[in-house]
Design an enzyme around this catalytic site. Structure first.
Site, PDB file in Angstrom:
ATOM      1  N   HIS A   1     -28.256  87.722 -25.697  1.00  0.00           N
ATOM      2  CA  HIS A   1     -29.095  88.982 -26.308  1.00  0.00           C
ATOM      3  C   HIS A   1     -28.019  89.459 -27.443  1.00  0.00           C
ATOM      4  O   HIS A   1     -26.835  90.175 -27.015  1.00  0.00           O
ATOM      5  CB  HIS A   1     -29.240  89.960 -25.157  1.00  0.00           C
ATOM      6  CG  HIS A   1     -30.281  89.480 -24.426  1.00  0.00           C
ATOM      7  ND1 HIS A   1     -30.489  90.172 -23.079  1.00  0.00           N
ATOM      8  CD2 HIS A   1     -31.398  88.690 -24.367  1.00  0.00           C
ATOM      9  CE1 HIS A   1     -31.549  89.539 -22.239  1.00  0.00           C
ATOM     10  NE2 HIS A   1     -31.915  88.694 -23.262  1.00  0.00           N
TER      11      HIS A   1
ATOM     12  N   ARG B   1     -27.929  92.173 -29.565  1.00  0.00           N
ATOM     13  CA  ARG B   1     -27.232  93.377 -29.599  1.00  0.00           C
ATOM     14  C   ARG B   1     -26.262  93.887 -28.756  1.00  0.00           C
ATOM     15  O   ARG B   1     -25.434  94.818 -29.016  1.00  0.00           O
ATOM     16  CB  ARG B   1     -28.501  94.558 -29.551  1.00  0.00           C
ATOM     17  CG  ARG B   1     -28.991  94.537 -28.228  1.00  0.00           C
ATOM     18  CD  ARG B   1     -30.224  95.537 -28.064  1.00  0.00           C
ATOM     19  NE  ARG B   1     -30.658  95.874 -26.608  1.00  0.00           N
ATOM     20  CZ  ARG B   1     -31.373  96.793 -26.297  1.00  0.00           C
ATOM     21  NH1 ARG B   1     -31.771  97.543 -27.500  1.00  0.00           N
ATOM     22  NH2 ARG B   1     -31.686  96.916 -25.152  1.00  0.00           N
TER      23      ARG B   1
ATOM     24  N   ASN C   1     -33.213  84.666 -22.925  1.00  0.00           N
ATOM     25  CA  ASN C   1     -33.042  84.582 -21.422  1.00  0.00           C
ATOM     26  C   ASN C   1     -34.257  84.867 -20.820  1.00  0.00           C
ATOM     27  O   ASN C   1     -34.177  85.077 -19.739  1.00  0.00           O
ATOM     28  CB  ASN C   1     -32.022  85.705 -21.095  1.00  0.00           C
ATOM     29  CG  ASN C   1     -31.283  85.886 -19.694  1.00  0.00           C
ATOM     30  OD1 ASN C   1     -30.824  84.580 -19.493  1.00  0.00           O
ATOM     31  ND2 ASN C   1     -31.225  86.604 -18.983  1.00  0.00           N
ATOM     32  N   ARG C   2     -35.286  84.538 -21.475  1.00  0.00           N
ATOM     33  CA  ARG C   2     -36.621  84.123 -20.758  1.00  0.00           C
ATOM     34  C   ARG C   2     -37.331  82.992 -21.099  1.00  0.00           C
ATOM     35  O   ARG C   2     -38.287  82.447 -21.012  1.00  0.00           O
ATOM     36  CB  ARG C   2     -37.560  85.061 -21.662  1.00  0.00           C
ATOM     37  CG  ARG C   2     -37.320  86.797 -21.177  1.00  0.00           C
ATOM     38  CD  ARG C   2     -37.309  87.022 -19.608  1.00  0.00           C
ATOM     39  NE  ARG C   2     -37.092  88.405 -19.332  1.00  0.00           N
ATOM     40  CZ  ARG C   2     -36.034  89.060 -19.354  1.00  0.00           C
ATOM     41  NH1 ARG C   2     -34.797  88.292 -19.353  1.00  0.00           N
ATOM     42  NH2 ARG C   2     -35.806  90.241 -19.113  1.00  0.00           N
TER      43      ARG C   2
ATOM     44  N   HIS D   1     -23.500  90.037 -20.365  1.00  0.00           N
ATOM     45  CA  HIS D   1     -24.295  91.116 -20.887  1.00  0.00           C
ATOM     46  C   HIS D   1     -23.975  92.519 -21.000  1.00  0.00           C
ATOM     47  O   HIS D   1     -22.748  92.572 -20.425  1.00  0.00           O
ATOM     48  CB  HIS D   1     -25.720  90.972 -19.930  1.00  0.00           C
ATOM     49  CG  HIS D   1     -26.592  89.467 -20.068  1.00  0.00           C
ATOM     50  ND1 HIS D   1     -27.596  89.356 -20.850  1.00  0.00           N
ATOM     51  CD2 HIS D   1     -26.154  88.253 -19.738  1.00  0.00           C
ATOM     52  CE1 HIS D   1     -27.984  88.251 -20.907  1.00  0.00           C
ATOM     53  NE2 HIS D   1     -27.209  87.523 -19.948  1.00  0.00           N
ATOM     54  N   SER D   2     -24.673  93.260 -21.493  1.00  0.00           N
ATOM     55  CA  SER D   2     -24.619  94.823 -21.428  1.00  0.00           C
ATOM     56  C   SER D   2     -25.919  95.617 -21.465  1.00  0.00           C
ATOM     57  O   SER D   2     -26.821  94.628 -22.079  1.00  0.00           O
ATOM     58  CB  SER D   2     -23.863  95.229 -22.327  1.00  0.00           C
ATOM     59  OG  SER D   2     -24.286  95.310 -23.614  1.00  0.00           O
TER      60      SER D   2
ATOM     61  N   TYR E   1     -34.591  94.444 -12.060  1.00  0.00           N
ATOM     62  CA  TYR E   1     -35.985  94.324 -12.368  1.00  0.00           C
ATOM     63  C   TYR E   1     -36.233  92.796 -12.104  1.00  0.00           C
ATOM     64  O   TYR E   1     -35.464  92.019 -12.443  1.00  0.00           O
ATOM     65  CB  TYR E   1     -36.298  94.656 -13.693  1.00  0.00           C
ATOM     66  CG  TYR E   1     -35.447  94.144 -14.782  1.00  0.00           C
ATOM     67  CD1 TYR E   1     -35.409  92.933 -15.328  1.00  0.00           C
ATOM     68  CD2 TYR E   1     -34.570  95.269 -15.244  1.00  0.00           C
ATOM     69  CE1 TYR E   1     -34.504  92.640 -16.460  1.00  0.00           C
ATOM     70  CE2 TYR E   1     -33.640  94.647 -16.185  1.00  0.00           C
ATOM     71  CZ  TYR E   1     -33.741  93.289 -16.773  1.00  0.00           C
ATOM     72  OH  TYR E   1     -32.766  92.860 -17.820  1.00  0.00           O
TER      73      TYR E   1
ATOM     74  N   GLU F   1     -23.107  92.568 -16.344  1.00  0.00           N
ATOM     75  CA  GLU F   1     -23.792  93.622 -17.046  1.00  0.00           C
ATOM     76  C   GLU F   1     -22.399  94.712 -17.183  1.00  0.00           C
ATOM     77  O   GLU F   1     -22.050  95.534 -16.264  1.00  0.00           O
ATOM     78  CB  GLU F   1     -24.883  94.232 -16.451  1.00  0.00           C
ATOM     79  CG  GLU F   1     -25.960  93.622 -16.497  1.00  0.00           C
ATOM     80  CD  GLU F   1     -26.998  93.286 -17.781  1.00  0.00           C
ATOM     81  OE1 GLU F   1     -26.336  93.640 -18.853  1.00  0.00           O
ATOM     82  OE2 GLU F   1     -27.848  92.391 -17.708  1.00  0.00           O
TER      83      GLU F   1
END
Length: 426
Positions: free
Chosen positions: A183, A185, A254-255, A307-308, A359, A382
């Site tokens: 990701h 950002r 990541n999808r 991740h974050s 989630y 994360e």
């Protein structure tokens, strides 16, 4: 992390002179869900593309952060108040924070510390500086370090993987596999990966036990196109950069993995930030990571994706609330990392499966690593934000990278201990 920026990325006003997406007047709200009614309200809000949920944990009482555009703030606040959700505004002008971060990140020396071969953690390093650092390590420590390309991004940037060994020449050792930056950002993730690389290579003497029977393979920036775009055009860009339609670019890497692809918590809308792609593995970046995973079949014991943000250690599954057969083993290993961080710094990490703690999300590398690549211990870490903006302030990069290393080191030691016992029993 999860967000809904389907429209924001394309419609958010842009400063034509700077050619940089502006978030002027955007606010970041923080609050918690204290019961199922509030949780349901927030989950419904998260379906609204106007709201960018940085975090949306499923455990009551954990902090939730949302970015909201000026035009939507009154309605958002009224919804929270109607639902009796107390909130605070942790950032009154996200756009100003982005501009300050961008200017500071361009002011400081990018790559070198005083020591040859080192890299600075006083800024978020760009792709070229990361590449130069990896190449210098491969020259300086040629007996222990090898840098290869596992493929090219859409914009033809090489996807570098660094293999770190103890130099004994023994082939086919067990492997710890890491990646970061899928990701775009989430800048702290590649920074933390670089810190791990530095510790294993430049501080080898202190960490040689981690390399005695294991090689480490680290891809510190798996989505370089998106990462560079987030530095030069849109701070909150999340996806890859391959065009999808005439109006929309990029896929959520990541999808995009081919395990329960496109089923839940993804979007088929090409402009959406969680767009799962035109097909599974439509992106060269995810194809490269897939192929790397499978090339390590039988050897890779631990897969970690950085991740974050948030303080979470997550494991499968993302596509369902059910748990994998070996979840207790993975949970025990993850808790070793959480305990080490808590003991050293006082930071609390929440441990659990993606779908139960945060989630549901299908098509991720985490689930694919376990189900398809057969890596027995897959995990997502994360990292905290340590501030009011999306990523930690520059002054906090090294501190958080060190904290992350504490957790990763403890997890690695637990992995090594576990599989040594397994081998002895066999």
């Amino acid at each position: 992390m999860f967000l809904k920026l389907a429209v924001i990325a394309t419609l958010c006003c842009t400063n034509a002179l700077a050619n940089f997406t502006s978030y002027e007047g955007y606010k970041v709200y923080e609050f918690t869900a204290e019961n199922t009614t509030q949780q349901k309200t927030l989950e419904n809000l998260a379906q609204n593309n106007a709201y960018d949920f940085f975090t949306l944990p499923r455990i009551f009482g954990l902090p939730i952060r949302v970015l909201v555009a000026p035009a939507d703030q009154l309605q958002f606040q009224q919804t929270l108040e109607t639902s009796q959700i107390a909130y605070t505004t942790v950032n009154e002008n996200f756009g100003q924070s982005v501009e300050v971060e961008r200017k500071l990140n361009s002011m400081y020396p990018k790559q070198r510390n005083s020591a040859p071969g080192s890299i600075s953690f006083n800024v978020y390093q760009r792709y070229d500086a990361i590449t130069a650092y990896l190449e210098e390590l491969s020259k300086t420590y040629s007996s222990r370090v090898k840098v290869t390309s596992i493929g090219d991004s859409y914009e033809k940037r090489q996807l570098h993987a660094i293999t770190i060994t103890n130099g004994d020449g023994v082939a086919n050792k067990n492997v710890i596999l890491m990646d970061a930056g899928i990701h775009a950002r989430e800048w702290i993730a590649p920074a933390a990966a670089l810190y791990v690389i530095q510790q294993l290579v430049e501080n080898y003497e202190q960490n040689s036990h981690l390399l005695a029977n294991y090689d480490w393979i680290i891809v510190p920036l798996i989505n370089p196109d998106g990462y560079e775009y987030s530095h030069t055009r849109d701070r909150l860009w999340r996806k890859t950069r391959k065009p999808v339609t005439i109006f929309c670019d990029g896929t959520d890497g990541n999808r995009n993995f081919d395990f329960h692809w496109g089923e839940i918590a993804t979007s088929s809308h090409a402009c959406a930030s969680t767009f799962s792609g035109s097909s599974a593995f439509s992106e060269p970046e995810t194809q490269a990571l897939r192929d790397l995973m499978h090339s390590l079949s039988g050897r890779a014991k631990f897969y970690l994706s950085l991740h974050s943000f948030g303080n979470y250690l997550l494991y499968p599954w993302g596509y369902t609330s059910e748990l994998p057969e070996n979840w207790r083993d993975i949970d025990d290993i993850a808790r070793a990392g959480a305990t080490a961080i808590k003991t050293a710094t006082g930071t609390d990490y929440t441990v659990g499966s993606t779908s139960n703690v945060l989630y549901p999300a299908s098509g991720g590398s985490l689930d694919y690593a376990l189900a398809k690549a057969k890596i027995p211990v897959p995990m997502v870490m994360e990292l905290p934000s340590a501030g009011q903006q999306f990523d930690p302030p520059l002054s906090k990069i090294e501190e958080l990278a060190f904290e992350t290393w504490i957790g990763i080191k403890a997890i690695a030691e637990k992995i090594i201990e576990k599989y040594k016992l397994v081998d002895e029993e066999n």
